[in-house]
Design a protein around this motif. Structure first.
Motif, PDB file in Angstrom:
ATOM      1  N   LEU A 189       0.834  -1.199   0.000  1.00  5.65           N
ATOM      2  CA  LEU A 189       0.000   0.000   0.000  1.00  5.65           C
ATOM      3  C   LEU A 189       0.871   1.251   0.000  1.00  5.65           C
ATOM      4  N   ASN A 190       1.975   1.201   0.737  1.00  4.27           N
ATOM      5  CA  ASN A 190       2.868   2.355   0.800  1.00  4.27           C
ATOM      6  C   ASN A 190       3.482   2.656  -0.563  1.00  4.27           C
ATOM      7  N   GLY A 191       3.659   1.623  -1.381  1.00  3.59           N
ATOM      8  CA  GLY A 191       4.209   1.817  -2.715  1.00  3.59           C
ATOM      9  C   GLY A 191       3.317   2.651  -3.618  1.00  3.59           C
ATOM     10  N   ARG A 192       2.049   2.741  -3.280  1.00  5.84           N
ATOM     11  CA  ARG A 192       1.112   3.514  -4.091  1.00  5.84           C
ATOM     12  C   ARG A 192       1.047   4.975  -3.659  1.00  5.84           C
ATOM     13  N   VAL A 193       1.701   5.279  -2.531  1.00  2.00           N
ATOM     14  CA  VAL A 193       1.768   6.672  -2.063  1.00  2.00           C
ATOM     15  C   VAL A 193       2.917   7.369  -2.785  1.00  2.00           C
ATOM     16  N   LYS A 194       2.611   8.362  -3.578  1.00  6.53           N
ATOM     17  CA  LYS A 194       3.629   9.066  -4.351  1.00  6.53           C
ATOM     18  C   LYS A 194       4.076  10.367  -3.694  1.00  6.53           C
TER      19      LYS A 194
END
Length: 355
Positions: free
Chosen positions: A26-31
């Motif tokens: 999920l953190n990978g989708r935070v830009k």
């Protein structure tokens, strides 16, 4: 939901970064992390002058957002021991007009959700919300720095009206109360009602034989309408599927897709599960290996996966841009008002009685 903040007063407003997301995928989708005033430079309001609705983001927390939306429409409470007894003045005003600190006394005209706001300082971007846990009102302070996607807009919940903050601020405070955003992936709407109101919800299992009989006779429909006519009454619907819950826990924040592939006309179709963001080629190769298919078949399987991913992504974007239209189309497709057969539970909560 079993993990909560260790202190009754979460006074540190900063809640951002990898740890507060709580999941690497999920953190990978935070830009980026952006202040609300940077996301909506035209101005922000905690509660707008006009009614707005909640737009779910990439978090599987519809159970909380559904309850939050219902409480949003709950009018001012009567004298009640469960009332949070707090309401900042000018809750619906602009950033410059909103109160920085809530008065101790409640306002008779202040809707329930606004009474959960203990402090609102839009200039500093700091808000304190209150939730009920084990009969005690707990204060949680957060800032307005929000996790955003590639388009610079909130990755998680937002309001249908740009610049209105209550959905994303309440979601962030609730995530902080439970240690991370990922902790909100999957939950009970009954728990959310209890946390937002201090009331005691009741849950009706629509699949229970006795409840099924009352549905068939129309008695339950009449019961729910009677409940809704009672002051302070709330109602919601929840669906729980063990397989979906397992998928969400394994890959929170990803839309799970379950398709079926016919390998032999004389045999049942084989399930093929994947997410919107997975590599279609990798999914196809794995599927071929697991089912003994020739490598040459991977191209056709990958094209099949991409087709489903594209359709799911388009629907997610349509739901984000026009949630009311999507709900209206779904209601029309179901033939008007009736109990939703794909919802397993009806959740009722009474937070105040008649004077």
């Amino acid at each position: 939901m079993t993990h909560t903040a260790s202190s009754n007063e979460s006074s540190d407003a900063a809640f951002r970064g990898r740890d507060c997301i709580g999941d690497d995928t999920l953190n990978g989708r935070v830009k980026s992390w952006r202040r609300a005033t940077d996301i909506w430079p035209g101005g922000v309001q905690l509660f707008g002058e006009e009614e707005t609705s909640v737009v779910q983001g990439d978090l599987n927390d519809c159970w909380f957002l559904g309850a939050l939306s219902a409480v949003y429409h709950l009018p001012a409470p009567s004298s009640s021991s469960s009332s949070p007894s707090s309401c900042p003045s000018s809750c619906s005003g602009t950033a410059a007009a909103e109160a920085k600190t809530a008065p101790a006394a409640s306002s008779a005209s202040c809707p329930w959700l606004q009474q959960l706001v203990q402090r609102a300082d839009p200039d500093a971007g700091v808000y304190t919300m209150r939730f009920s846990k084990s009969g005690e009102w707990i204060s949680v302070t957060v800032d307005d720095v929000l996790p955003c996607s590639e388009d610079g807009l909130p990755l998680f919940a937002s309001a249908s009206t740009p610049g209105v903050l209550w959905p994303c601020i309440f979601e962030k405070a609730y995530a902080k109360l439970h240690t991370s955003y990922a902790a909100l992936n999957g939950g009970s709407e009954a728990d959310a009602f209890a946390d937002l109101t201090g009331g005691i919800p009741s849950v009706l299992d629509l699949n229970h034989p006795q409840v099924a009989e009352s549905i068939a006779s129309g008695a339950l429909w009449a019961q729910l309408f009677a409940h809704c006519s009672t002051p302070g009454a709330l109602i919601g619907a929840s669906h729980f599927d063990a397989e979906t819950a397992s998928n969400n826990a394994a890959a929170p924040g990803l839309e799970q897709i379950c398709a079926r592939v016919t390998l032999d006309p004389e045999l049942p179709a084989v399930p093929l599960r994947f997410s919107i963001s997975e590599s279609a080629d990798a999914v196809a190769v794995t599927f071929c290996e697991e089912n003994g298919l020739a490598v040459e078949s991977a191209g056709a399987i990958a094209a099949f996966v991409r087709q489903h991913q594209s359709a799911a992504a388009a629907h997610a974007e349509e739901r984000r841009k026009a949630p009311a239209a999507v709900r209206r189309a779904a209601a029309e497709a179901k033939g008007g008002q009736k109990l939703l057969s794909n919802h397993a539970y009806a959740v009722c909560c009474l937070v105040q009685g008649e004077e």
